[in-house]
Scaffold this active site. Structure first.
Site, short mmCIF file in Angstrom:
data_model
loop_
_atom_site.label_atom_id
_atom_site.label_comp_id
_atom_site.label_asym_id
_atom_site.label_seq_id
_atom_site.Cartn_x
_atom_site.Cartn_y
_atom_site.Cartn_z
N ASP A 9 0.86 -1.16 0.02
CA ASP A 9 -0.05 -0.01 -0.02
C ASP A 9 0.70 1.25 -0.11
OD1 ASP A 9 -2.35 1.31 0.02
OD2 ASP A 9 -2.67 1.39 2.04
N CYS B 237 -7.20 -3.00 -5.78
CA CYS B 237 -5.95 -3.26 -4.83
C CYS B 237 -6.85 -3.15 -3.36
CB CYS B 237 -5.21 -2.40 -4.86
SG CYS B 237 -5.74 -0.52 -5.08
N SER B 238 -6.54 -2.29 -2.46
CA SER B 238 -7.46 -2.25 -1.29
C SER B 238 -8.51 -1.27 -1.44
CB SER B 238 -6.37 -1.98 -0.25
OG SER B 238 -7.03 -1.99 0.95
N ASP B 239 -8.00 -0.06 -1.94
CA ASP B 239 -8.92 1.02 -1.99
C ASP B 239 -9.48 1.14 -3.41
OD1 ASP B 239 -6.58 2.36 -3.11
OD2 ASP B 239 -6.76 4.08 -1.53
N GLY B 240 -8.73 0.41 -4.30
CA GLY B 240 -9.02 0.68 -5.86
C GLY B 240 -8.66 1.96 -6.28
N ALA B 241 -7.67 2.68 -5.94
CA ALA B 241 -7.07 3.83 -6.38
C ALA B 241 -5.73 4.06 -6.57
CB ALA B 241 -7.72 5.10 -5.77
N GLY B 242 -4.96 3.68 -5.42
CA GLY B 242 -3.48 3.90 -5.50
C GLY B 242 -2.60 3.14 -6.42
N ARG B 243 -2.87 1.77 -5.99
CA ARG B 243 -2.05 0.62 -6.93
C ARG B 243 -2.67 0.62 -8.20
NH1 ARG B 243 -1.26 -3.13 -1.83
NH2 ARG B 243 -2.93 -1.88 -1.02
#
Ligand SMILES: *[C@@H]1O[C@H](CO)[C@@H](O)[C@H](O)[C@H]1NC(C)=O
Ligand SMILES: *[C@@H]1O[C@H](CO)[C@@H](O)[C@H](O)[C@H]1NC(C)=O
Ligand SMILES: CC(=O)N[C@H]1CO[C@H](CO)[C@@H](O)[C@@H]1O
Length: 405
Positions: free
Chosen positions: A303, A335-341
């Site tokens: 993350d 990913c986790s929030d669906g925005a960074g990675r």
């Protein structure tokens, strides 16, 4: 008459000036290219690569029985016997699920690119990477970028709140995936996922989604089903230093039913330390229709961080796209929030795909703004943005090298 001839002369002059300029720019980028090639060449052909390949070969030998199968093979010849061919543990697969070859190989670099475009893009990237201030300024400008419209009233409604993993990344009202009401599982059409368009405003190229929560797994599979998706890209480990990043939304082995979607784990194939591929057989129990879904799972991207090497992610991307082969359905990226990675991956893939289609101009910052218009928070950090630039440059470099001289 006189006016006409003056006009003609003017037009000819303009054309001449434009072509002369273009020629100069080309020459220059050829020069840049030479430097760039020698610069980038050093970090791709070291012993590290050999060690890495050896490691992967060893992995492959252990997991030889788990090679992923082509979805077509599955659909055509295994339809009736899918439940009998789980191959989870090493050596546990049925003989028919095995493949005869097991040597690890990197996906070959495609070589369809206009050479002068490649050179121009490379020198553009080079300028960015060399001039840290330029990168800094560009990132600052991106940070102050305000998407418009940006209301998230559905995502913030009482019904939806428990469906959001974090309150930092919510789906915009104007750009969100709506689940079909007649199939509704939870009395709401909301899922924290956004369609991401490239050129075609009707058909999303991607769906950027948060990693499912325990309570949204059925919604996630409903989205997979309803969007016609056959490829899922997962960019996060299930948990990171004890912090849950994403619910494990597939069965450990055999099958699980989520609402009325039955998911069978057909195979799990570990390509290397950094990523693996799972093949699922998805069945809609209302209609008895079935589909094969392939999940590419990148394991070593933390993350707010970046992958260890661009090379690994680029190989991962080639494998994803080889499996996808330009189908019409969106690729689900989470990913986790669906925005960074997820945003970083989509940015790299979108830019490289545009290039492969012959785009003459690539503006990565503008492309990122285009992504942020559709989902908040795409690409979280300056390091991730810089990584996207590096990855694009490295791929262009590899493509140019692979081209016949
Ligand atoms: C979901 O379905 C129930 C009945 O099955 C219905 O009452 C409800 O209005 C539906 N919700 C939505 C958002 O369509
Ligand atoms: C689906 O398959 C089951 C069992 O084979 C059968 O009982 C059911 O009628 C089928 N449903 C549809 C909609 O075809
Ligand atoms: C805006 C909003 O509703 N945010 C919520 C989304 O879900 C997370 C986790 O359940 C909450 O912490 C947020 O408050």
């Amino acid at each position: 008459m006189a006016i006409l001839s003056v006009l003609c002369v003017l037009i000819i002059l303009v054309v001449l000036v434009v072509s002369a300029t273009f020629f100069c720019v080309r020459q220059q980028s050829h020069l840049h290219m030479k430097e760039k090639l020698s610069g980038l060449g050093t970090d791709t052909s070291s012993d590290a690569t050999a060690t890495y390949q050896e490691l992967c070969r060893q992995r492959m030998a252990i997991r030889a029985s788990e090679r992923v199968e082509r979805p077509e093979t599955l659909r055509h010849s295994r339809l009736n016997s899918v439940s009998s061919q789980f191959s989870d543990g090493p050596g546990a697969g049925s003989p028919s699920a095995r493949s005869s070859t097991s040597s690890w190989c990197e996906e070959p670099v495609p070589s369809n690119m206009d050479i002068s475009t490649g050179h121009m893009i490379l020198s553009y990237m080079e300028d960015h990477l060399k001039d840290k201030n330029r990168l800094e300024r560009e990132w600052e400008a991106l940070c102050s970028y305000q998407a418009e419209p940006a209301t998230c009233s559905v995502a913030q409604s009482e019904q939806s709140t428990r469906k959001n993993r974090s309150d930092a990344v919510l789906a915009y009202d104007h750009s969100r995936i709506t689940l079909k009401a007649e199939n509704n599982h939870s009395g709401s059409d909301y899922i924290n996922a956004s369609p991401i368009m490239d050129h075609d405003p009707r058909n999303p190229t991607y769906i950027a989604s948060q990693g499912p929560l325990p309570s949204t797994v059925a919604d996630f599979w409903q989205m997979v089903w309803e969007s016609g998706c056959v490829v899922v890209v997962m960019l996060t480990p299930v948990s990171e230093n004890g912090v849950k990043q994403c619910h494990r939304y597939w069965p450990d082995e055999g099958s699980d039913v989520y609402h009325f979607y039955e998911v069978n784990l057909v195979s799990e194939h570990i390509w290397c330390e950094d990523f693996l591929v799972r093949s699922f057989y998805l069945k809609n129990l209302h209609t008895n229709e079935t589909r094969t879904v392939t999940q590419f799972h990148f394991l070593s991207w933390m993350d707010r961080g970046v992958p260890n090497t661009a090379r690994t992610l680029l190989d991962f991307r080639r494998k994803v796209n080889k499996c996808y082969r330009g189908r019409a359905c969106p690729i689900i990226v989470h990913c986790s929030d669906g925005a960074g990675r997820s945003g970083t991956y989509i940015l790299i893939d979108m830019v490289l795909n545009r290039m492969a289609k012959g785009a003459k101009e690539i503006d990565i910052a503008a492309t990122l703004e285009h992504l942020r218009d559709q989902r908040a928070g795409m690409v979280h950090t300056k390091e991730q943005f810089e990584f996207a630039l590096t990855a694009v440059a490295e791929e262009v470099n590899a493509i140019l090298k692979a081209m016949p001289q």
